[in-house]
Write a protein that holds these residues in place. Structure first.
Motif, PDB file in Angstrom:
ATOM      1  N   LYS A 222       0.802  -1.217   0.000  1.00 20.66           N
ATOM      2  CA  LYS A 222       0.000   0.000   0.000  1.00 20.66           C
ATOM      3  C   LYS A 222       0.841   1.276   0.000  1.00 20.66           C
ATOM      4  O   LYS A 222       0.289   2.377  -0.072  1.00 20.66           O
ATOM      5  N   ALA A 223       2.165   1.160   0.090  1.00 19.28           N
ATOM      6  CA  ALA A 223       3.032   2.340   0.115  1.00 19.28           C
ATOM      7  C   ALA A 223       4.417   1.936  -0.368  1.00 19.28           C
ATOM      8  O   ALA A 223       4.879   0.821  -0.089  1.00 19.28           O
ATOM      9  N   VAL A 224       5.068   2.838  -1.086  1.00 21.46           N
ATOM     10  CA  VAL A 224       6.347   2.520  -1.733  1.00 21.46           C
ATOM     11  C   VAL A 224       7.350   3.649  -1.497  1.00 21.46           C
ATOM     12  O   VAL A 224       7.019   4.829  -1.678  1.00 21.46           O
ATOM     13  N   VAL A 225       8.575   3.282  -1.120  1.00 23.11           N
ATOM     14  CA  VAL A 225       9.704   4.206  -1.091  1.00 23.11           C
ATOM     15  C   VAL A 225      10.817   3.572  -1.914  1.00 23.11           C
ATOM     16  O   VAL A 225      11.232   2.441  -1.628  1.00 23.11           O
ATOM     17  N   ILE A 226      11.283   4.273  -2.937  1.00 21.43           N
ATOM     18  CA  ILE A 226      12.342   3.743  -3.791  1.00 21.43           C
ATOM     19  C   ILE A 226      13.447   4.773  -3.951  1.00 21.43           C
ATOM     20  O   ILE A 226      13.191   5.979  -3.982  1.00 21.43           O
ATOM     21  N   PRO A 246       0.859   5.144  -3.162  1.00 23.24           N
ATOM     22  CA  PRO A 246       1.679   6.364  -3.150  1.00 23.24           C
ATOM     23  C   PRO A 246       3.160   6.004  -3.156  1.00 23.24           C
ATOM     24  O   PRO A 246       3.563   4.995  -2.563  1.00 23.24           O
ATOM     25  N   VAL A 247       3.958   6.821  -3.831  1.00 25.60           N
ATOM     26  CA  VAL A 247       5.381   6.542  -4.022  1.00 25.60           C
ATOM     27  C   VAL A 247       6.221   7.725  -3.559  1.00 25.60           C
ATOM     28  O   VAL A 247       5.926   8.879  -3.901  1.00 25.60           O
ATOM     29  N   GLN A 248       7.257   7.431  -2.796  1.00 27.50           N
ATOM     30  CA  GLN A 248       8.305   8.408  -2.522  1.00 27.50           C
ATOM     31  C   GLN A 248       9.537   7.976  -3.320  1.00 27.50           C
ATOM     32  O   GLN A 248       9.974   6.827  -3.214  1.00 27.50           O
ATOM     33  N   LEU A 249      10.070   8.877  -4.123  1.00 28.92           N
ATOM     34  CA  LEU A 249      11.179   8.570  -5.025  1.00 28.92           C
ATOM     35  C   LEU A 249      12.389   9.429  -4.687  1.00 28.92           C
ATOM     36  O   LEU A 249      12.285  10.660  -4.666  1.00 28.92           O
ATOM     37  N   TRP A 250      13.527   8.778  -4.424  1.00 31.05           N
ATOM     38  CA  TRP A 250      14.770   9.478  -4.084  1.00 31.05           C
ATOM     39  C   TRP A 250      15.741   9.406  -5.259  1.00 31.05           C
ATOM     40  O   TRP A 250      15.904   8.355  -5.883  1.00 31.05           O
ATOM     41  N   SER A 251      16.397  10.528  -5.512  1.00 29.69           N
ATOM     42  CA  SER A 251      17.335  10.631  -6.626  1.00 29.69           C
ATOM     43  C   SER A 251      18.632  11.290  -6.160  1.00 29.69           C
ATOM     44  O   SER A 251      18.599  12.298  -5.445  1.00 29.69           O
ATOM     45  N   ALA A 252      19.767  10.721  -6.546  1.00 27.66           N
ATOM     46  CA  ALA A 252      21.079  11.293  -6.236  1.00 27.66           C
ATOM     47  C   ALA A 252      21.537  12.136  -7.430  1.00 27.66           C
ATOM     48  O   ALA A 252      21.608  11.630  -8.554  1.00 27.66           O
ATOM     49  N   VAL A 253      21.860  13.387  -7.185  1.00 24.00           N
ATOM     50  CA  VAL A 253      22.216  14.301  -8.272  1.00 24.00           C
ATOM     51  C   VAL A 253      23.419  13.799  -9.062  1.00 24.00           C
ATOM     52  O   VAL A 253      23.467  13.915 -10.290  1.00 24.00           O
ATOM     53  N   ASP A 254      24.402  13.233  -8.363  1.00 17.35           N
ATOM     54  CA  ASP A 254      25.631  12.798  -9.028  1.00 17.35           C
ATOM     55  C   ASP A 254      25.673  11.287  -9.230  1.00 17.35           C
ATOM     56  O   ASP A 254      26.733  10.659  -9.097  1.00 17.35           O
ATOM     57  N   ASP A 255      24.537  10.695  -9.547  1.00 12.54           N
ATOM     58  CA  ASP A 255      24.463   9.252  -9.801  1.00 12.54           C
ATOM     59  C   ASP A 255      25.084   8.955 -11.164  1.00 12.54           C
ATOM     60  O   ASP A 255      24.472   9.188 -12.207  1.00 12.54           O
ATOM     61  N   ALA A 274       1.735  11.674  -9.139  1.00 11.23           N
ATOM     62  CA  ALA A 274       3.062  12.270  -8.946  1.00 11.23           C
ATOM     63  C   ALA A 274       3.665  11.793  -7.628  1.00 11.23           C
ATOM     64  O   ALA A 274       3.003  11.851  -6.582  1.00 11.23           O
ATOM     65  N   PRO A 275       4.906  11.320  -7.652  1.00  7.16           N
ATOM     66  CA  PRO A 275       5.528  10.861  -6.415  1.00  7.16           C
ATOM     67  C   PRO A 275       6.026  12.013  -5.555  1.00  7.16           C
ATOM     68  O   PRO A 275       6.153  13.152  -6.027  1.00  7.16           O
ATOM     69  N   ASP A 276       6.305  11.696  -4.317  1.00 10.46           N
ATOM     70  CA  ASP A 276       7.019  12.625  -3.431  1.00 10.46           C
ATOM     71  C   ASP A 276       8.484  12.509  -3.832  1.00 10.46           C
ATOM     72  O   ASP A 276       9.172  11.563  -3.454  1.00 10.46           O
ATOM     73  N   SER A 329       3.003   8.133   7.373  1.00 11.93           N
ATOM     74  CA  SER A 329       1.945   8.906   6.716  1.00 11.93           C
ATOM     75  C   SER A 329       1.184   8.061   5.701  1.00 11.93           C
ATOM     76  O   SER A 329      -0.056   8.069   5.674  1.00 11.93           O
ATOM     77  N   MET A 330       1.913   7.323   4.860  1.00 16.55           N
ATOM     78  CA  MET A 330       1.269   6.572   3.783  1.00 16.55           C
ATOM     79  C   MET A 330       0.505   5.349   4.280  1.00 16.55           C
ATOM     80  O   MET A 330      -0.448   4.905   3.639  1.00 16.55           O
ATOM     81  N   LEU A 331       0.920   4.796   5.416  1.00 17.72           N
ATOM     82  CA  LEU A 331       0.267   3.593   5.957  1.00 17.72           C
ATOM     83  C   LEU A 331      -0.619   3.922   7.147  1.00 17.72           C
ATOM     84  O   LEU A 331      -0.900   3.058   7.970  1.00 17.72           O
ATOM     85  N   ARG A 332      -1.054   5.140   7.261  1.00 19.53           N
ATOM     86  CA  ARG A 332      -1.857   5.581   8.391  1.00 19.53           C
ATOM     87  C   ARG A 332      -3.161   4.804   8.447  1.00 19.53           C
ATOM     88  O   ARG A 332      -3.774   4.493   7.438  1.00 19.53           O
TER      89      ARG A 332
END
Length: 332
Positions: A222-226, A246-255, A274-276, A329-332
């Motif tokens: 029910k909730a995703v963080v990648i 709902p998705v939270q998406l993390w990105s490294a600038v210098d990947d 739209a993801p967080d 928050s997402m699994l409230r």
């Protein structure tokens, strides 16, 4: 009568809030388990959970974690987060995030993806195996784990990094088109993925033979963080249309391992919701892995090195806190 009904409603609401409230554990319990995997050898998984038992330092691979092995489980109606590691990793690859989740009242369970671990790369390109293995982990946790009755089956989240981010997206409903790998590598032959395929003698057209029905989805997630998901370019809008969580998406600038804009950005732009989206300045691909001590840094400099001025330890304190808050928050 009206007053009594109103009081009963208030009591019911308070009880619901108490059940949904996170358990703030004094300590973290830990156990390693084997999970049946059909005709194949059992999958190995690590499980972190709240406990009231005293914790002490224990080795976990090349690191040390402060846990209470095989301790009693504290709390009920606990939310579950399953974790999927990156290529050539193992279940302990994100132990610090698992510890943070357990301290916040979650049960965190991570599986070593057989065929794509540090000691077994024999099936690394059989990407469909990973979501199926994650599905087995969720099955085990909700049905067979000794603490399964303490879990809330309606609050299941998933965390993934790199190949694990790909895995979690598929598990949450995504359907990649691996036939896109060949034209991608024709244009971007210098990318790590394409160089690795070439050095391994793998035909880049292998994805054309992968059937769409091979991907295993899990509606319980029910909730995703990648973070830094692999094969982002292989997901089109249609392929991501099934991702409803709902998705939270993390990105490294210098990947530079999975360079922009072919991995994180297609996911960001093509998800139906739209993801967080979180961007980490001055970070590289492997900065999403826990900080290394001096010994591990000597052994694995390729995953332990960070850019000058980037404090991986400080970042992980913020990162883990944000991941915990997001799942809360997402699994409230």
């Amino acid at each position: 009568m009206e007053t009594t009904v109103r009081l009963m409603a208030i009591v019911a609401a308070l009880l619901a809030l108490m059940l949904a409230a996170p358990v703030l554990a004094a300590e973290v319990g830990f156990e390693e388990v084997g999970i049946p995997d059909g005709a194949e050898p059992p999958l190995t998984a690590g499980i972190w959970y709240p406990t009231d038992a005293p914790a002490t330092p224990h080795a976990l691979g090349n690191v040390t974690q402060t846990v209470a092995p095989d301790a009693p489980i504290a709390g009920r109606q606990l939310p579950l987060v399953v974790l999927s590691h990156g290529g050539a990793g193992w279940y302990g690859s994100h132990y610090d995030t698992a510890l943070a989740l357990a301290r916040a009242g979650f049960v965190a369970a991570a599986v070593s993806h057989a065929g794509d671990t540090f000691d077994d790369q024999s099936r690394v390109l059989q990407l469909w195996r990973r979501p199926a293995q994650l599905h087995r982990l969720v099955d085990y946790m909700l049905d067979d784990w000794r603490g399964h009755e303490r879990l809330d089956a309606n609050r299941v989240g998933a965390f993934g990094f790199s190949n694990g981010g790909f895995t979690v997206l598929v598990a949450a409903g995504g359907a990649p088109n691996l036939s896109k790998i060949a034209p991608f590598c024709e244009v971007h032959a210098e990318h790590d993925l394409c160089e690795a395929l070439r050095h391994a003698g793998v035909d880049v057209h292998f994805g054309a033979n992968v059937r769409a029905g091979v991907w295993v989805h899990d509606a319980r997630i029910k909730a995703v963080v990648i973070a830094a998901p692999a094969f982002g370019f292989a997901f089109g809008r249609a392929g991501l249309s099934g991702v409803r969580a709902p998705v939270q998406l993390w990105s490294a600038v210098d990947d530079r391992h999975q360079p922009h804009p072919w991995y994180d950005e297609p996911i960001r732009d093509r998800l139906p919701r739209a993801p967080d989206y979180r961007v980490v300045v001055n970070a590289g691909h492997y900065d999403f892995l826990p900080p290394c001590d001096a010994r591990l840094a000597r052994m694995r400099p390729e995953i332990c090195g960070s850019a000058p001025g980037f404090d991986r330890a400080a970042f992980h304190r913020r990162f883990n806190a944000d991941v915990v808050r997001s799942f809360e928050s997402m699994l409230r």
